[in-house]
Design a protein around this motif. Structure first.
Motif, PDB file in Angstrom:
ATOM      1  N   ALA A 449       0.839  -1.210   0.000  1.00 23.38           N
ATOM      2  CA  ALA A 449       0.000   0.000   0.000  1.00 23.38           C
ATOM      3  C   ALA A 449       0.873   1.258   0.000  1.00 23.38           C
ATOM      4  O   ALA A 449       0.609   2.220  -0.724  1.00 23.38           O
ATOM      5  CB  ALA A 449      -0.916  -0.015   1.223  1.00 23.38           C
ATOM      6  N   LEU A 450       1.938   1.202   0.787  1.00 24.15           N
ATOM      7  CA  LEU A 450       2.831   2.363   0.912  1.00 24.15           C
ATOM      8  C   LEU A 450       3.485   2.699  -0.428  1.00 24.15           C
ATOM      9  O   LEU A 450       3.513   3.862  -0.851  1.00 24.15           O
ATOM     10  CB  LEU A 450       3.908   2.030   1.948  1.00 24.15           C
ATOM     11  N   GLN A 451       3.998   1.666  -1.089  1.00 24.74           N
ATOM     12  CA  GLN A 451       4.669   1.925  -2.377  1.00 24.74           C
ATOM     13  C   GLN A 451       3.656   2.421  -3.408  1.00 24.74           C
ATOM     14  O   GLN A 451       3.994   3.220  -4.280  1.00 24.74           O
ATOM     15  CB  GLN A 451       5.404   0.671  -2.868  1.00 24.74           C
ATOM     16  N   GLY A 452       2.401   1.956  -3.287  1.00 31.53           N
ATOM     17  CA  GLY A 452       1.343   2.454  -4.176  1.00 31.53           C
ATOM     18  C   GLY A 452       1.129   3.945  -3.970  1.00 31.53           C
ATOM     19  O   GLY A 452       0.996   4.712  -4.933  1.00 31.53           O
ATOM     20  N   GLU A 453       1.116   4.352  -2.707  1.00 33.19           N
ATOM     21  CA  GLU A 453       0.939   5.791  -2.401  1.00 33.19           C
ATOM     22  C   GLU A 453       2.149   6.598  -2.866  1.00 33.19           C
ATOM     23  O   GLU A 453       2.004   7.698  -3.408  1.00 33.19           O
ATOM     24  CB  GLU A 453       0.778   5.992  -0.891  1.00 33.19           C
ATOM     25  N   ILE A 454       3.331   6.026  -2.659  1.00 30.35           N
ATOM     26  CA  ILE A 454       4.556   6.750  -3.020  1.00 30.35           C
ATOM     27  C   ILE A 454       4.612   7.019  -4.522  1.00 30.35           C
ATOM     28  O   ILE A 454       5.161   8.035  -4.967  1.00 30.35           O
ATOM     29  CB  ILE A 454       5.801   5.959  -2.537  1.00 30.35           C
ATOM     30  N   GLU A 470      18.446   1.502  -6.442  1.00 28.97           N
ATOM     31  CA  GLU A 470      18.854   1.417  -7.852  1.00 28.97           C
ATOM     32  C   GLU A 470      17.664   1.099  -8.759  1.00 28.97           C
ATOM     33  O   GLU A 470      17.561   1.606  -9.862  1.00 28.97           O
ATOM     34  CB  GLU A 470      19.917   0.319  -8.023  1.00 28.97           C
ATOM     35  N   ASP A 471      16.764   0.239  -8.261  1.00 27.95           N
ATOM     36  CA  ASP A 471      15.626  -0.157  -9.115  1.00 27.95           C
ATOM     37  C   ASP A 471      14.410   0.775  -8.945  1.00 27.95           C
ATOM     38  O   ASP A 471      13.302   0.457  -9.369  1.00 27.95           O
ATOM     39  CB  ASP A 471      15.242  -1.622  -8.874  1.00 27.95           C
ATOM     40  N   GLY A 472      14.612   1.917  -8.316  1.00 25.56           N
ATOM     41  CA  GLY A 472      13.559   2.940  -8.273  1.00 25.56           C
ATOM     42  C   GLY A 472      12.572   2.803  -7.124  1.00 25.56           C
ATOM     43  O   GLY A 472      11.630   3.589  -7.002  1.00 25.56           O
ATOM     44  N   ARG A 473      12.786   1.809  -6.244  1.00 23.74           N
ATOM     45  CA  ARG A 473      11.905   1.666  -5.087  1.00 23.74           C
ATOM     46  C   ARG A 473      12.268   2.749  -4.063  1.00 23.74           C
ATOM     47  O   ARG A 473      13.429   3.163  -3.972  1.00 23.74           O
ATOM     48  CB  ARG A 473      12.112   0.271  -4.479  1.00 23.74           C
ATOM     49  N   ASN A 474      11.278   3.173  -3.296  1.00 24.67           N
ATOM     50  CA  ASN A 474      11.539   4.229  -2.321  1.00 24.67           C
ATOM     51  C   ASN A 474      11.373   3.697  -0.894  1.00 24.67           C
ATOM     52  O   ASN A 474      10.250   3.603  -0.385  1.00 24.67           O
ATOM     53  CB  ASN A 474      10.581   5.395  -2.557  1.00 24.67           C
ATOM     54  N   PRO A 475      12.491   3.323  -0.241  1.00 26.55           N
ATOM     55  CA  PRO A 475      12.405   2.814   1.130  1.00 26.55           C
ATOM     56  C   PRO A 475      12.603   3.924   2.161  1.00 26.55           C
ATOM     57  O   PRO A 475      12.832   3.645   3.331  1.00 26.55           O
ATOM     58  CB  PRO A 475      13.576   1.833   1.181  1.00 26.55           C
TER      59      PRO A 475
END
Ligand code: NAP
Length: 509
Positions: A449-454, A470-475
C-alpha cells in the motif's frame, strides 16, 4: 495472527534465563536519547545505551562543518517535552543543537546508562531464550529483552568512486568528517556536491579560500530561508510564558505540514515552489550563464528542497567557479573535467552525502531462524510503520524505513515512534508476553500500500536521488501527513503481531 509453531522460546523474566538488561538502545541522537527519556519517565530504569563515540549527539555531534545548521526551525526541531526558549536563531546552528542534546542527556540523568566508545557490531535473536544477544567491537556480549535502534539513516559518509582519487596528493575530507586542522585560507579548494550540506559550508568557506571550484552534477532547488536571530524579548516572553512557545511551535508545525499536500498529493502545486525558487535565483544571480547552470530541470522536492540566503551570493564571488563539465578523473594535483580542462587544487571536500541505502552496516542483525536483516534490506529496506520488521521480535527501529520527510521535522516522527515502542512495552508487560513479532503478511500488505501511495508523490517524479534504490523503489520517505503517521502509531494493534508467551508452551496470536 496465526501461531508461529516453530517459536516456543521464552522462559520469562524470573522464569529462567534473565537478560542482562531489559532494553538496549543503540545511539544517542534524538532517537536514542528520546526513547531513553521516555523509558525513564515511565519508571523503566533497566536500560543501557550503546554509543560508539565518546559523547552524545548523533548526527549533530558528527556533522560540524562550517555553517552547519538545521533547515527546520529550531522551535519545532526539538523535543516537544523539552522546549528551549534560548534558541538564538529561527534556524539554530549545529553547536546549539548539539548543546541541546547534551543538555537533555544531563537533565534526564542519562549518562550513567550510556556505554561510550561501545559500538554494537552484531545483534542476534536467541529464539530459545527469546532475547537479543548484542556483541560490541571488543567481543563483549550483552543480552536484552528489547532492542531499540537509534542508529539513524545518514551516519556513514558516501565517498564518490572517482578514477585517480587514491593518487591525489593534496588533502581531502568529507563534510561529515570535517578536518578543522586543515587551514583553508588562501587554498585552491574543490567542493564536490551541491546538496543540503554543501550549500551550507560553501558560503561559510568561500570568503576564506583562495579559489573555490564547485563541481555540480545536478543543481538543487533553493528557496529563501526565513532565518533571523530570536530577539531577547521573544526569549524572555517564552521563558515567562511557556504556553507561548507551544503556540509558536504549533504554528510552525502547521505551516510546514501544509506543504505535505504538494509533496504527496498534488505534485502540480510544486509549480508554485518552482516560481518562488526561480525568482530567488534570478534576484541573486545576475549572470545569465551562471543562472542557466544553476537552474534545475526536475520538479522541486524530488530531491531535497533546500533553503539558503547565502548560497547564491557565495557563487557570485570572483573566487568561486561553478563547474558543470563533469569530472573525468582526479589527478595527483587536481581534477580534470570531461572537457579536458585541468583544475589544480590543494584540497577536495566531498559534500557527497551518505550511504543511505546501507543503513545497518557495520552492524549485523540476525533474527529468527538465522535470517539476516542486512541481506533482506540489501534489496531495499522495509518495515511495518517504519518501526518493526517481521522475523526480528522485540526490535524497534527509530527513523526506520519510510519515515523520512521532505517537508517537516523528523523529531515529530521520532516522537511518534517512541510512543509506539512504549505502547509495545506496556502490552508485553500487561499480558506477560516475552516478545512481539509483526506478522509477515501485515508487513507485506502495508508496504504494498505504501509503495502504491509513493508512486504519486514528488519523489517519484523522475529525478535520481538518495531516497531511491537502484531499481527505483523508495524505502525512505513517508508519503503522507505526519499527523496520519502519528495516528497510525498511536497504539500497537496486537492483531498485527505474533507473540511468544512467558509460558514457553504458549506461542501464537
Ligand atoms: P546529498 O543531498 O546526497 O547531496 C550529495 C551531493 O553530492 C549531490 O549534489 C550529488 O549530486 C553530489 N554527488 C554525489 N556523488 C557525486 C559524484 N560522484 N560526482 C559528482 N557529484 C556527486 O548529501 P548531503 O548534502 O550531505 O545531504 C544528505 C541529507 O542529509 C539531506 O538530504 C538531508 O536529509 C540531510 N541534511 C540535512 C541538513 C539539515 O539542515 N537538516 C543539512 C545537511 C544534510 P546529484 O544530485 O547529481 O546526485
Amino acid at each position: 495472527m496465526d501461531a508461529q509453531a516453530s517459536w516456543t522460546g521464552g522462559t520469562g523474566r524470573g522464569g529462567g534465563t534473565r537478560p542482562d538488561i531489559d532494553v538496549a538502545i543503540i545511539g544517542t541522537g534524538f532517537s536514542g536519547l528520546g526513547i531513553a527519556i521516555a523509558l525513564k519517565k515511565a519508571g523503566r530504569h533497566d536500560f543501557r545505551i550503546f554509543e560508539k563515540a565518546d559523547e552524545v549527539g548523533g548526527t549533530w555531534r558528527d556533522n560540524h562543518y562550517p555553517g552547519c545548521a538545521c533547515d527546520v526551525p529550531s522551535h519545532l526541531y526539538s523535543f516537544s517535552f523539552e522546549p528551549n526558549p534560548d534558541w538564538s536563531r529561527m534556524y539554530s546552528p549545529q553547536p546549539e543543537i548539539w548543546r541541546y542534546l547534551r543538555h537533555c542527556a544531563d537533565k534526564y540523568a542519562l549518562r550513567p546508562h550510556i556505554r561510550f566508545g561501545c559500538e554494537i557490531l552484531r545483534a542476534v535473536f536467541d529464539e530459545a531464550r527469546a532475547l537479543w544477544v548484542l556483541t560490541d567491537r571488543t567481543g563483549a556480549q550483552t543480552t536484552a529483552r528489547v532492542v531499540v535502534s537509534g542508529m539513524g539513516g545518514l551516519s556513514r559518509p558516501a565517498y564518490p568512486s572517482l578514477p585517480g582519487l587514491e593518487g591525489f596528493q593534496g588533502t581531502s575530507f568529507h563534510s561529515a568528517d570535517w578536518n578543522h586542522d586543515y587551514d583553508l585560507a588562501g587554498k585552491r579548494v574543490a567542493v564536490i556536491g551541491t546538496g543540503a550540506s554543501a550549500i551550507q559550508f560553501v558560503p561559510a568557506i568561500a570568503p576564506h579560500v583562495g579559489q573555490l571550484t564547485l563541481f555540480q552534477r545536478t543543481p538543487p532547488w533553493v528557496l529563501p530561508k526565513a532565518d533571523r536571530p530570536v530577539r531577547r524579548w521573544e526569549m524572555a516572553l517564552m521563558r515567562a510564558l511557556p504556553p507561548l512557545q507551544y503556540l509558536w511551535r504549533g504554528a510552525i508545525y502547521c505551516m510546514m505540514e501544509s506543504r505535505a499536500y504538494a509533496f504527496t498529493r498534488n505534485v502540480k502545486l510544486m509549480a508554485r515552489v518552482a516560481e518562488m525558487a526561480t525568482r530567488h535565483l534570478e534576484q541573486a544571480i545576475p549572470d545569465p550563464v551562471l543562472r542557466a547552470r544553476l537552474t534545475p530541470d526536475y520538479t522541486p522536492g524530488c530531491k531535497r528542497l533546500l533553503i539558503s540566503n547565502d548560497y547564491y551570493p557565495a557563487l557570485n564571488r570572483p573566487n568561486v567557479h561553478v563547474e558543470t563539465a563533469g569530472i573525468e578523473t582526479v589527478t595527483a594535483t587536481g581534477i580534470r573535467t570531461r572537457d579536458g580542462v585541468e583544475h589544480p587544487v590543494d584540497a577536495i571536500i566531498f559534500g557527497t552525502g551518505f550511504k543511505a541505502t546501507d543503513v545497518l552496516s557495520p552492524t549485523e542483525i540476525v533474527g529468527r531462524g538465522g535470517r539476516s536483516l542486512n541481506a533482506e534490506w540489501d534489496r531495499g529496506a522495509a518495515a511495518y510503520l517504519g518501526t518493526v520488521v517481521a522475523g526480528y521480535p522485540n526490535m524497534f527501529f527509530l527513523m526506520g524505513p519510510n519515515t523520512g520527510l521532505g517537508h517537516n521535522s523528523m523529531v515529530y516522527m521520532i516522537e511518534s515512534q517512541i510512543r509506539y515502542v512504549m505502547d509495545a512495552l506496556r502490552q508485553l508487560d500487561r499480558r506477560r508476553w516475552r516478545a512481539l513479532d509483526v506478522a509477515p503478511a501485515v508487513q507485506a500488505a502495508y508496504n504494498d500500500a505504501l509503495q502504491g501511495e509513493i508512486a504519486h508523490t514528488v519523489w517519484q517524479s523522475g529525478c535520481k536521488s538518495w531516497y531511491l534504490t537502484e531499481d527505483g523503489r523508495n524505502p525512505t520517505v513517508w508519503p503522507g501527513f505526519t499527523f496520519s503517521f502519528r495516528r497510525r502509531t498511536r497504539r500497537v494493534d496486537l492483531n498485527d503481531f505474533d507473540h511468544v508467551s512467558s509460558n514457553p508452551t504458549v506461542a501464537g496470536s
